[in-house]
Scaffold this motif. Structure first.
Motif, PDB file in Angstrom:
ATOM      1  N   LEU A  41       0.830  -1.211   0.000  1.00  0.00           N
ATOM      2  CA  LEU A  41       0.000   0.000   0.000  1.00  0.00           C
ATOM      3  C   LEU A  41       0.860   1.255   0.000  1.00  0.00           C
ATOM      4  O   LEU A  41       2.007   1.242   0.442  1.00  0.00           O
ATOM      5  N   THR A  42       0.280   2.325  -0.459  1.00  0.00           N
ATOM      6  CA  THR A  42       0.945   3.626  -0.464  1.00  0.00           C
ATOM      7  C   THR A  42       0.160   4.599   0.414  1.00  0.00           C
ATOM      8  O   THR A  42      -1.037   4.424   0.612  1.00  0.00           O
ATOM      9  N   GLY A  43       0.835   5.605   0.895  1.00  0.00           N
ATOM     10  CA  GLY A  43       0.128   6.687   1.575  1.00  0.00           C
ATOM     11  C   GLY A  43      -0.336   7.707   0.546  1.00  0.00           C
ATOM     12  O   GLY A  43      -0.125   7.540  -0.655  1.00  0.00           O
ATOM     13  N   ARG A  45      -3.353  10.816  -0.856  1.00  0.00           N
ATOM     14  CA  ARG A  45      -4.785  10.904  -1.173  1.00  0.00           C
ATOM     15  C   ARG A  45      -5.211   9.893  -2.215  1.00  0.00           C
ATOM     16  O   ARG A  45      -6.278   9.283  -2.118  1.00  0.00           O
ATOM     17  N   ASN A  46      -4.383   9.684  -3.231  1.00  0.00           N
ATOM     18  CA  ASN A  46      -4.795   8.769  -4.302  1.00  0.00           C
ATOM     19  C   ASN A  46      -4.861   7.322  -3.813  1.00  0.00           C
ATOM     20  O   ASN A  46      -5.807   6.596  -4.118  1.00  0.00           O
ATOM     21  N   GLY A  47      -3.870   6.932  -3.033  1.00  0.00           N
ATOM     22  CA  GLY A  47      -3.875   5.572  -2.489  1.00  0.00           C
ATOM     23  C   GLY A  47      -5.056   5.358  -1.561  1.00  0.00           C
ATOM     24  O   GLY A  47      -5.735   4.329  -1.605  1.00  0.00           O
ATOM     25  N   GLY A  73       4.722   0.709   1.316  1.00  0.00           N
ATOM     26  CA  GLY A  73       5.835   1.252   0.537  1.00  0.00           C
ATOM     27  C   GLY A  73       6.605   2.285   1.337  1.00  0.00           C
ATOM     28  O   GLY A  73       7.820   2.441   1.168  1.00  0.00           O
ATOM     29  N   ASP A  74       5.887   2.999   2.203  1.00  0.00           N
ATOM     30  CA  ASP A  74       6.558   3.940   3.090  1.00  0.00           C
ATOM     31  C   ASP A  74       5.651   4.253   4.265  1.00  0.00           C
ATOM     32  O   ASP A  74       4.472   3.941   4.258  1.00  0.00           O
ATOM     33  N   GLU A  75       6.251   4.857   5.275  1.00  0.00           N
ATOM     34  CA  GLU A  75       5.474   5.247   6.447  1.00  0.00           C
ATOM     35  C   GLU A  75       6.074   6.511   7.030  1.00  0.00           C
ATOM     36  O   GLU A  75       7.281   6.758   6.956  1.00  0.00           O
ATOM     37  N   ARG A  85      -0.235   8.924  10.195  1.00  0.00           N
ATOM     38  CA  ARG A  85       0.447   7.694   9.754  1.00  0.00           C
ATOM     39  C   ARG A  85      -0.332   7.075   8.598  1.00  0.00           C
ATOM     40  O   ARG A  85      -1.562   7.044   8.603  1.00  0.00           O
ATOM     41  N   ASN A  86       0.397   6.552   7.614  1.00  0.00           N
ATOM     42  CA  ASN A  86      -0.271   5.960   6.458  1.00  0.00           C
ATOM     43  C   ASN A  86      -1.169   4.797   6.870  1.00  0.00           C
ATOM     44  O   ASN A  86      -2.266   4.634   6.331  1.00  0.00           O
ATOM     45  N   ILE A  87      -0.713   3.998   7.837  1.00  0.00           N
ATOM     46  CA  ILE A  87      -1.538   2.849   8.231  1.00  0.00           C
ATOM     47  C   ILE A  87      -2.824   3.297   8.927  1.00  0.00           C
ATOM     48  O   ILE A  87      -3.875   2.685   8.737  1.00  0.00           O
ATOM     49  N   PRO A 182      11.278  16.501   2.170  1.00  0.00           N
ATOM     50  CA  PRO A 182      10.665  17.815   1.949  1.00  0.00           C
ATOM     51  C   PRO A 182       9.158  17.830   2.206  1.00  0.00           C
ATOM     52  O   PRO A 182       8.587  18.880   2.457  1.00  0.00           O
ATOM     53  N   LYS A 183       8.508  16.655   2.141  1.00  0.00           N
ATOM     54  CA  LYS A 183       7.080  16.582   2.471  1.00  0.00           C
ATOM     55  C   LYS A 183       6.972  16.154   3.938  1.00  0.00           C
ATOM     56  O   LYS A 183       7.598  15.175   4.329  1.00  0.00           O
ATOM     57  N   PRO A 184       6.211  16.880   4.758  1.00  0.00           N
ATOM     58  CA  PRO A 184       6.149  16.513   6.165  1.00  0.00           C
ATOM     59  C   PRO A 184       5.455  15.171   6.396  1.00  0.00           C
ATOM     60  O   PRO A 184       4.569  14.826   5.610  1.00  0.00           O
ATOM     61  N   VAL A 187      10.823  12.772   8.897  1.00  0.00           N
ATOM     62  CA  VAL A 187      11.428  11.460   9.161  1.00  0.00           C
ATOM     63  C   VAL A 187      10.449  10.365   8.743  1.00  0.00           C
ATOM     64  O   VAL A 187       9.280  10.358   9.152  1.00  0.00           O
ATOM     65  N   ARG A 188      10.936   9.468   7.920  1.00  0.00           N
ATOM     66  CA  ARG A 188      10.081   8.439   7.314  1.00  0.00           C
ATOM     67  C   ARG A 188      10.838   7.132   7.155  1.00  0.00           C
ATOM     68  O   ARG A 188      12.064   7.110   7.248  1.00  0.00           O
ATOM     69  N   VAL A 189      10.095   6.080   6.887  1.00  0.00           N
ATOM     70  CA  VAL A 189      10.690   4.781   6.534  1.00  0.00           C
ATOM     71  C   VAL A 189      10.235   4.494   5.111  1.00  0.00           C
ATOM     72  O   VAL A 189       9.075   4.743   4.777  1.00  0.00           O
TER      73      VAL A 189
HETATM   74  O1  LIG Z   1       3.552   9.088   2.824  1.00  0.00           O
HETATM   75  C1  LIG Z   1       3.289   9.667   1.808  1.00  0.00           C
HETATM   76  O2  LIG Z   1       2.988  10.852   1.792  1.00  0.00           O
HETATM   77  C2  LIG Z   1       3.342   8.911   0.532  1.00  0.00           C
HETATM   78  O3  LIG Z   1       3.354   7.569   0.520  1.00  0.00           O
HETATM   79  C3  LIG Z   1       3.708   9.663  -0.695  1.00  0.00           C
HETATM   80  O4  LIG Z   1       4.664   9.042  -1.486  1.00  0.00           O
HETATM   81  C4  LIG Z   1       2.431   9.914  -1.499  1.00  0.00           C
HETATM   82  O5  LIG Z   1       1.968   8.730  -2.059  1.00  0.00           O
HETATM   83  C5  LIG Z   1       2.630  10.955  -2.574  1.00  0.00           C
HETATM   84  O6  LIG Z   1       3.103  12.106  -1.951  1.00  0.00           O
HETATM   85  C6  LIG Z   1       1.372  11.257  -3.342  1.00  0.00           C
HETATM   86  O7  LIG Z   1       0.388  11.690  -2.440  1.00  0.00           O
HETATM   87  P1  LIG Z   1      -1.037  12.197  -2.952  1.00  0.00           P
HETATM   88  O8  LIG Z   1      -1.706  10.994  -3.576  1.00  0.00           O
HETATM   89  O9  LIG Z   1      -1.718  12.678  -1.701  1.00  0.00           O
HETATM   90  O10 LIG Z   1      -0.780  13.283  -3.903  1.00  0.00           O
END
Ligand SMILES: O=C(O)[C@H](O)[C@@H](O)[C@H](O)[C@H](O)COP(=O)(O)O
Length: 260
Positions: A41-43, A45-47, A73-75, A85-87, A182-184, A187-189
């Motif tokens: 899974l991704t974090g 809005r689209n995911g 994929g990341d957190e 948190r993405n989860i 650069p996106k808050p 600190v990420r994994v």
């Molecule tokens: O933790 C996160 O923020 C993400 O996993 C990041 O990689 C995200 O998927 C992109 O920034 C697109 O995000 P949007 O779908 O919100 O534009």
């Protein structure tokens, strides 16, 4: 490298619904073929939009949720339960509503977990969890995920691999701690490009005008250090799922004439 295939949908709602339908089919097929499926899974809005569309789809009951492994994929390295948190967002959008096996939900560590504030330790632990799940049929220390999804940032980042930062240059480790994103939060994994490329299918999701330039750059032969999305591809398929706004700056030769 599998050359990207593009599917352009009218708008982001339709994109999310069509991608959810595609994901259900993919999971059902993998479970029929191998007895289980694995999805990354991704974090973003689209995911999360895709997960919400999946929650609303009647066909979701075709999935055997107890035989599905979920990875990330990341957190964002924040305390357990933090709304950012993405989860946490994935739980709200879908995971709390379906009968998953908790042992198959592979959350990335939180900043108040066993590794404390040490994001590099947390990343190493996730890499070990992936390696433990990989079998002899896999090609390395990562399972061959059936589908790995990635949102695409306006700067072409995917997962937490941002242009020019060390994480996108990683060629050995499968998971890294990210400092100074650069996106808050900073600190990420994140999975690395080699881990992403272990997937059978990689799906990149991009909707909205603010993604148009990123999609055009990543799909026009840019290098992966400058444009991480360009380095995200699957073993058998790389699929870009876009809405018309995100596709609006694609070179004409790439734009699939039959869609949107
Ligand atoms: O933790 C996160 O923020 C993400 O996993 C990041 O990689 C995200 O998927 C992109 O920034 C697109 O995000 P949007 O779908 O919100 O534009």
């Amino acid at each position: 490298m599998t050359p990207p295939q593009l599917v352009v949908h009218r708008d982001k709602e339709l994109m999310a619904q069509a991608a959810a339908a595609r994901l259900i089919t993919r999971i059902v097929d993998a479970q029929a073929a191998r007895g289980h499926a694995s999805v990354v899974l991704t974090g973003g809005r689209n995911g999360n939009g895709l997960l919400a569309a999946l929650a609303a789809a009647p066909a979701r009951d075709a999935v055997d949720w107890a035989r599905l492994d979920l990875w990330w994929g990341d957190e964002r390295f924040l305390p357990e339960g933090d709304p950012e948190r993405n989860i946490t967002q994935a739980r709200e959008a879908l995971l709390d509503a379906v009968p998953l096996d908790p042992a198959r939900v592979h959350a990335m560590p939180a900043s108040d977990g066993p590794y404390g504030k040490d994001v590099d330790e947390a990343a190493a632990a996730y890499a070990a969890e992936l390696a433990a799940a990989a079998g002899p049929e896999d090609h390395g220390p990562v399972p061959t995920f059936d589908v790995l999804m990635l949102g695409v940032g306006p700067d072409t980042h995917v997962a937490s691999l941002f242009p020019e930062l060390p994480a996108v240059r990683e060629t050995e480790r499968t998971v890294v701690g990210v400092h100074g994103a650069p996106k808050p939060p900073p600190v990420r994994v994140s999975l690395t490009l080699p881990a992403i490329r272990a997937a059978r299918e990689v799906w990149l999701l991009a909707a909205g005008e603010d993604k148009a330039e990123a999609a055009a750059i990543a799909l026009s032969g840019a290098g992966e250090i400058q444009a991480p999305a360009a380095g995200a591809y699957g073993r058998s398929r790389t699929l870009w799922l876009l809405d018309a706004a995100a596709a609006s700056q694609l070179p004409r030769a790439l734009y699939p004439p039959a869609s949107a």
